[in-house]
Design a protein around this motif. Structure first.
Motif, PDB file in Angstrom:
ATOM      1  N   SER A  48       6.452  10.964  -1.400  1.00 13.32           N
ATOM      2  CA  SER A  48       5.429  10.631  -0.420  1.00 13.32           C
ATOM      3  C   SER A  48       5.203   9.126  -0.536  1.00 13.32           C
ATOM      4  CB  SER A  48       4.131  11.386  -0.721  1.00 13.32           C
ATOM      5  OG  SER A  48       4.279  12.764  -0.441  1.00 13.32           O
ATOM      6  N   VAL A  49       5.324   8.435   0.584  1.00  8.82           N
ATOM      7  CA  VAL A  49       5.250   6.978   0.602  1.00  8.82           C
ATOM      8  C   VAL A  49       3.987   6.565   1.341  1.00  8.82           C
ATOM      9  CG1 VAL A  49       6.416   4.839   1.282  1.00  8.82           C
ATOM     10  CG2 VAL A  49       7.766   6.842   0.574  1.00  8.82           C
ATOM     11  N   VAL A  50       3.124   5.803   0.661  1.00  5.39           N
ATOM     12  CA  VAL A  50       1.821   5.442   1.209  1.00  5.39           C
ATOM     13  C   VAL A  50       1.612   3.935   1.097  1.00  5.39           C
ATOM     14  CG1 VAL A  50      -0.675   5.673   0.869  1.00  5.39           C
ATOM     15  CG2 VAL A  50       0.797   7.697   0.711  1.00  5.39           C
ATOM     16  N   ARG A  51       1.141   3.326   2.181  1.00 10.30           N
ATOM     17  CA  ARG A  51       0.837   1.897   2.186  1.00 10.30           C
ATOM     18  C   ARG A  51      -0.660   1.713   1.962  1.00 10.30           C
ATOM     19  NH1 ARG A  51       2.432   0.844   6.948  1.00 10.30           N
ATOM     20  NH2 ARG A  51       4.581   0.269   6.456  1.00 10.30           N
ATOM     21  N   ALA A  52      -1.010   0.720   1.162  1.00  6.35           N
ATOM     22  CA  ALA A  52      -2.420   0.469   0.859  1.00  6.35           C
ATOM     23  C   ALA A  52      -2.657  -1.020   0.690  1.00  6.35           C
ATOM     24  CB  ALA A  52      -2.833   1.225  -0.405  1.00  6.35           C
ATOM     25  N   THR A  53      -3.935  -1.389   0.759  1.00 11.27           N
ATOM     26  CA  THR A  53      -4.361  -2.769   0.507  1.00 11.27           C
ATOM     27  C   THR A  53      -5.446  -2.740  -0.554  1.00 11.27           C
ATOM     28  OG1 THR A  53      -3.937  -3.347   2.825  1.00 11.27           O
ATOM     29  CG2 THR A  53      -5.254  -4.894   1.531  1.00 11.27           C
ATOM     30  N   ILE A  54      -5.331  -3.634  -1.542  1.00 12.87           N
ATOM     31  CA  ILE A  54      -6.365  -3.704  -2.570  1.00 12.87           C
ATOM     32  C   ILE A  54      -7.302  -4.874  -2.288  1.00 12.87           C
ATOM     33  CG2 ILE A  54      -4.946  -2.528  -4.281  1.00 12.87           C
ATOM     34  CD1 ILE A  54      -4.371  -5.228  -5.573  1.00 12.87           C
ATOM     35  N   ALA A  55      -8.385  -4.946  -3.048  1.00 13.69           N
ATOM     36  CA  ALA A  55      -9.494  -5.850  -2.734  1.00 13.69           C
ATOM     37  C   ALA A  55      -9.109  -7.323  -2.674  1.00 13.69           C
ATOM     38  CB  ALA A  55     -10.625  -5.638  -3.731  1.00 13.69           C
ATOM     39  N   ASP A  56      -8.108  -7.752  -3.435  1.00 13.39           N
ATOM     40  CA  ASP A  56      -7.741  -9.177  -3.389  1.00 13.39           C
ATOM     41  C   ASP A  56      -6.792  -9.494  -2.239  1.00 13.39           C
ATOM     42  OD1 ASP A  56      -5.291  -8.207  -4.205  1.00 13.39           O
ATOM     43  OD2 ASP A  56      -5.084  -9.568  -5.909  1.00 13.39           O
ATOM     44  N   GLY A  57      -6.532  -8.494  -1.372  1.00 10.46           N
ATOM     45  CA  GLY A  57      -5.691  -8.694  -0.201  1.00 10.46           C
ATOM     46  C   GLY A  57      -4.239  -8.316  -0.372  1.00 10.46           C
ATOM     47  N   THR A  58      -3.838  -7.964  -1.587  1.00  6.91           N
ATOM     48  CA  THR A  58      -2.448  -7.589  -1.844  1.00  6.91           C
ATOM     49  C   THR A  58      -2.117  -6.265  -1.156  1.00  6.91           C
ATOM     50  OG1 THR A  58      -2.501  -8.690  -3.998  1.00  6.91           O
ATOM     51  CG2 THR A  58      -0.714  -7.115  -3.615  1.00  6.91           C
TER      52      THR A  58
END
Length: 262
Positions: A48-58
Motif C-alpha cells: 500500500s503506497v501512501v503520500r503524506a506531508t509532515i509539519a516541516d513541509g517535507t
C-alpha cells in the motif's frame, strides 16, 4: 492477500509509522507530525503506497506491506536506490525502514517524494516529446546498467540489510532464468492459456537456444520500466521508482520487458 492489501490500511497507524520513522530519520517530534495524508495510491501490486506531508513541509511516501507479512525486499530496495543514485539515476532517498513490527502491525519503508508525474498520467504529449522521453529513459537505463552487482537473480534482502551490498541469490544466470520455469509453464497449461503442444514448443525453444542464456558481467536490472514507474515533467525523466522487481543479471532483460509495455 496482496489483492486485499488496501483493506488493511489504517490511517492512524500510517501516521504513527510515519512520525516514528521520520523522528528516527533525524526530524524533531514537532517536524515529524503528519499534517496531510492521502488514501493508498491505486497502483502497484504488493505494497500500500501512501503520500503524506509532515509539519516541516517535507513530502514523503510510505510503502506498507500487508499486515503480518514479512518484508521481503525493503532493504534490497534501499541498497538498489542508493546504488542508482550514486550512478546519477534520479530516484528516491530512503528515510527509514522498520520491519520489527514494534510500533505498528506491518513492515514499511519511508522514502522521499520525487517531482513529476507518471508518464501514463501525463496527457497531451506531442510525438516529439514522447520520443525524447524514450531516449531519456534509455540514457538512465544505461546508467542503471553501469552498476555492477554480484551473483544473479533477485537480491539477498538480509545481505542488503547487514552489508548494504547487492548480491543475487543465485550463483549462475541460468539458475535465475529457470527458477520458476516449470512452475510458470504448468500454471499456463493448467489454466488453458497455452496448450500442451505450445508448452512443448516453448521448452524446445529454450533447450535449442540455451547458449544465449549467458551473462558473465551481472548488472543492476530495473525489470519493471513501465510508464507508471517513470516520472516526468513533460520534457525529461525526473525519476525512476518501484525497484521491487529489480535483480542482478543481463541488461537485455530491461529491453525485453520494456517491449511488453510499449
Amino acid at each position: 492477500i496482496f489483492q486485499d492489501r488496501h483493506t488493511f490500511f489504517d490511517v492512524e497507524n500510517a501516521k504513527k509509522a510515519l512520525e516514528y520513522g521520520m523522528r528516527h530519520a533525524g526530524k524533531t517530534k514537532t517536524q515529524s507530525k503528519v499534517i496531510d495524508i492521502i488514501p493508498p495510491i491505486k497502483s502497484g501490486s504488493i505494497n500500500s503506497v501512501v503520500r503524506a506531508t509532515i509539519a516541516d513541509g517535507t513530502k514523503v511516501i510510505i510503502r506498507m506491506h500487508p499486515n503480518g507479512l514479512k518484508n521481503g525486499y525493503f532493504w534490497a530496495e534501499k541498497a538498489i536506490a542508493n546504488a542508482a543514485l550514486k550512478a546519477e539515476v534520479p530516484t528516491y532517498q530512503t528515510y527509514f525502514i522498520d520491519d520489527s513490527k514494534s510500533q505498528v502491525p506491518f513492515d514499511y519503508m519511508i522514502i522521499s517524494c520525487l517531482t513529476g508525474n507518471n508518464i501514463n498520467k501525463t496527457s497531451a504529449f506531442v510525438a516529439n516529446a514522447v520520443d525524447k522521453l524514450i531516449v531519456d529513459t534509455g540514457r538512465l537505463l544505461a546508467l542503471t546498467h553501469s552498476v555492477k552487482t554480484a551473483g544473479y537473480g533477485f537480491f539477498n534482502n538480509q545481505v542488503a540489510k547487514n552489508k548494504a551490498i547487492l548480491e543475487g541469490i543465485h550463483p549462475k544466470w541460468s539458475d535465475h532464468i529457470y527458477a520458476s520455469f516449470d512452475a510458470n509453464l504448468s500454471y499456463l497449461e493448467n489454466s488453458k492459456t497455452i496448450t500442451p503442444a505450445q508448452r512443448k514448443e516453448v521448452e524446445t525453444i529454450f533447450e535449442e537456444r540455451k547458449s544465449l542464456i549467458y551473462c558473465d558481467s551481472p548488472r543492476l536490472i530495473h525489470n519493471d520500466m513501465a510508464d507508471w514507474n517513470a516520472l516526468t515533467d513533460g520534457k525529461k525523466i525526473t525519476g525512476f521508482i518501484d525497484w521491487d522487481e529489480s535483480f542482478s543479471g543481463d541488461p537485455i532483460c530491461d529491453f525485453a520487458q520494456y517491449a511488453v509495455f510499449y
